[in-house]
Design an enzyme around this catalytic site. Structure first.
Site, PDB file in Angstrom:
ATOM      1  N   CYS A 126      25.917  68.741  51.346  1.00 26.86           N
ATOM      2  CA  CYS A 126      27.050  69.667  51.555  1.00 26.86           C
ATOM      3  C   CYS A 126      26.715  70.917  50.753  1.00 26.86           C
ATOM      4  O   CYS A 126      27.243  71.131  49.665  1.00 26.86           O
ATOM      5  CB  CYS A 126      28.358  69.046  51.091  1.00 26.86           C
ATOM      6  SG  CYS A 126      28.855  67.562  51.986  1.00 26.86           S
ATOM      7  N   ALA A 127      25.843  71.761  51.288  1.00 29.73           N
ATOM      8  CA  ALA A 127      25.093  72.697  50.454  1.00 29.73           C
ATOM      9  C   ALA A 127      25.792  74.018  50.146  1.00 29.73           C
ATOM     10  O   ALA A 127      25.615  74.558  49.056  1.00 29.73           O
ATOM     11  CB  ALA A 127      23.748  72.988  51.112  1.00 29.73           C
ATOM     12  N   ALA A 128      26.536  74.592  51.084  1.00 28.77           N
ATOM     13  CA  ALA A 128      27.096  75.926  50.860  1.00 28.77           C
ATOM     14  C   ALA A 128      28.076  75.892  49.677  1.00 28.77           C
ATOM     15  O   ALA A 128      28.747  74.884  49.466  1.00 28.77           O
ATOM     16  CB  ALA A 128      27.816  76.397  52.130  1.00 28.77           C
TER      17      ALA A 128
ATOM     18  N   GLY B 149      25.508  77.339  47.958  1.00 30.38           N
ATOM     19  CA  GLY B 149      24.094  77.352  47.658  1.00 30.38           C
ATOM     20  C   GLY B 149      23.698  77.325  46.202  1.00 30.38           C
ATOM     21  O   GLY B 149      22.496  77.316  45.897  1.00 30.38           O
ATOM     22  N   GLY B 150      24.655  77.298  45.282  1.00 30.53           N
ATOM     23  CA  GLY B 150      24.296  77.272  43.869  1.00 30.53           C
ATOM     24  C   GLY B 150      23.494  76.040  43.497  1.00 30.53           C
ATOM     25  O   GLY B 150      22.485  76.114  42.780  1.00 30.53           O
TER      26      GLY B 150
ATOM     27  N   ASP C  45      24.909  72.075  56.156  1.00 30.75           N
ATOM     28  CA  ASP C  45      26.331  72.401  56.138  1.00 30.75           C
ATOM     29  C   ASP C  45      26.810  72.430  57.587  1.00 30.75           C
ATOM     30  O   ASP C  45      26.079  72.875  58.476  1.00 30.75           O
ATOM     31  CB  ASP C  45      26.612  73.741  55.458  1.00 30.75           C
ATOM     32  CG  ASP C  45      28.032  73.797  54.901  1.00 30.75           C
ATOM     33  OD1 ASP C  45      28.206  73.536  53.694  1.00 30.75           O
ATOM     34  OD2 ASP C  45      28.969  74.088  55.680  1.00 30.75           O
TER      35      ASP C  45
ATOM     36  N   CYS D 193      34.634  67.853  42.368  1.00 30.31           N
ATOM     37  CA  CYS D 193      35.391  68.585  41.343  1.00 30.31           C
ATOM     38  C   CYS D 193      36.850  68.142  41.303  1.00 30.31           C
ATOM     39  O   CYS D 193      37.749  68.962  41.157  1.00 30.31           O
ATOM     40  CB  CYS D 193      35.283  70.090  41.555  1.00 30.31           C
ATOM     41  SG  CYS D 193      35.783  70.668  43.191  1.00 30.31           S
TER      42      CYS D 193
END
Length: 469
Positions: free
Chosen positions: A281-283, A285-286, A302, A397
């Site tokens: 779940c990349a975006a 991108g950090g 994504d 989170c």
């Protein structure tokens, strides 16, 4: 209704024969609109949308597609609206308690619009550097301009003037009230204990600092930008006003904005040199950037094309490359299994209330249950895309254990195919308290209490390392 309402201009029954229904009094002629009136009206409308309709605050404050009342304001008034809403949402239980303490009887049912007008004004009086008389006068005019609230204009005036006069005493009297919704505070207390729950509730009142993940030389960039290096390796800026892109290093792509807690999951892999790694779940991108810098050959997924384009843009600025795929990770079936996978799963985001104070008002227990079920399905799938001996880092989170510890416990308890890889507290000097007895990572906003109003706290994050046998 309270004694302060004795001059309330509520409509009287018609003296005419037949007892005709009473009507609200006609609006009194008014002079030019007070400066700041539209900003307060916009704040009340947006607060109502958050509280009553569970609408995300970020979307309504978007400069191009947000709430129409917000979009038509100038930038100074938009800044005022943002300040009012952030303060009102952070302190709402205390604001509600303060207002109720000045009423002899509760406001009538259905007076939601009135409650929001009072909350907007009270946030200014109690928590913002706004002249009290201005907050009171504009709130009274708001009430007079709204047919739903016109008969309560005198009440608004009396309550807010008293709130202004007794500000210090009122603040002291509500200080014990947890500054978050009761349903969520009770869940925190049940898991973390009353003392830590109270610390978390207080910590989320402080706006989040700006943290940077840097490619290298964190100490050098901290010195150059006037920041502090955190135990995560992040650089935390001091009090900051201005444009992020104007900071040294932005155009050169040597750092990116990322909360210190959000930088932890990717670091749990250690050295990834030469390892095929998928960010599921990349975006935005950090974490993808962190995996690349750790030496991995990264595939970034994504399901949103627009979010994936944003990821590509961020990586381009940083001078980094990854293979990208627009796909729902739950449907992703790689031809060759990966060495490692990062699953930063969709969640309730209750750990991000320092920067997103609307979260606890737009989510509820039912949302946490649904998201926890989704996370379990995604984690089970993530474990199928790595080879035997491969590693999955699962994170999110949320502060709620239903979305973290309980998800991992259920997956690990369902068979012999997986095992937890304990995180060592010795590898995280300065964050030892974040390592649980089981060897998982659990940060809260009450951690890293550095001095200074903009230099404390972390997002609430959970992370665990799981190996496929």
């Amino acid at each position: 209704m309270s004694a302060e309402n004795k001059n309330d201009s509520r409509p009287k029954r018609s003296p005419h024969k037949g007892g005709a229904k009473s009507r609200a009094p006609a609006a009194a002629p008014r002079g030019p609109e007070k400066p700041g009136m539209k900003a307060r009206q916009a704040a009340a409308k947006i607060l109502a949308a958050v509280i009553d309709r569970k609408t995300s605050l970020d979307g309504m404050l978007d400069h191009e597609h947000g709430n129409p009342a917000y979009r038509e304001l100038n930038e100074a008034d938009r800044a005022l609206v943002r300040a009012i809403l952030n303060s009102a949402l952070r302190h709402l239980p205390r604001i509600q308690t303060a207002i109720n303490s000045l009423l002899q009887t509760p406001l009538p049912e259905g007076a939601r619009a009135l409650e929001h007008v009072l909350a907007v004004a009270a946030a200014q009086i109690l928590y913002l550097d706004v002249p009290d008389h201005s907050a009171v006068d504009i709130a009274v005019e708001q009430a007079q301009a709204d047919p739903r609230n016109r008969r309560f204009a005198n009440l608004v005036n009396a309550i807010l003037r008293r709130l202004s006069r007794e500000k210090d005493a009122v603040l002291e009297s509500v200080h014990h009230v947890p500054a978050m919704p009761t349903w969520f505070y009770e869940r925190l207390a049940a898991h973390y204990g009353a003392a830590l729950a109270e610390q978390i509730a207080e910590a989320q009142l402080t706006p989040a600092a700006i943290d940077l993940s840097v490619k290298s030389d964190a100490n050098g960039w901290a010195e150059r930008l006037g920041g502090t290096v955190l135990p995560t390796g992040s650089v935390r800026l001091g009090e900051f006003s201005g444009s992020i892109p104007s900071l040294a290093g932005f155009d050169d792509g040597v750092w990116w904005v990322q909360d210190a807690a959000a930088s932890i999951p990717a670091r749990l892999f250690g050295d990834l040199t030469g390892k095929r790694t998928v960010d599921l779940c990349a975006a935005p991108g950090g974490k993808t950037a962190q995996l690349i810098l750790a030496g991995a050959e990264v595939t970034a997924l994504d399901q949103s094309g627009s979010r994936l384009r944003r990821l590509k843009g961020n990586l381009k600025r940083l001078g980094l490359e990854a293979e990208t795929k627009e796909v729902n990770m739950a449907d992703f079936q790689p031809e060759t299994l990966f060495d490692a996978a990062l699953l930063d799963a969709p969640c309730s985001s209750t750990g991000t209330t320092r920067r997103h104070p609307d979260v606890l008002w737009t989510k509820g227990p039912e949302d946490i249950e649904k998201l926890a079920d989704l996370q379990e399905r995604l984690l089970r799938h993530a474990l199928t895309v790595v080879r035997p001996g491969g590693t999955v880092v699962f994170s999110n989170c949320s502060l709620d254990p239903r979305e973290g510890e309980e998800v991992v416990a259920r997956v690990l308890g369902s068979g012999e195919a997986y095992e937890r890889v304990p995180i060592s507290a010795g590898d995280w000097p300065g964050l030892e308290q974040a390592i649980t007895p089981l060897g998982e990572m659990r940060t809260t906003p009450a951690m890293l209490p550095l001095e200074g109003p903009f230099a404390s706290g972390l997002d609430g994050f959970y992370a665990a390392v799981i190996r496929r046998k």
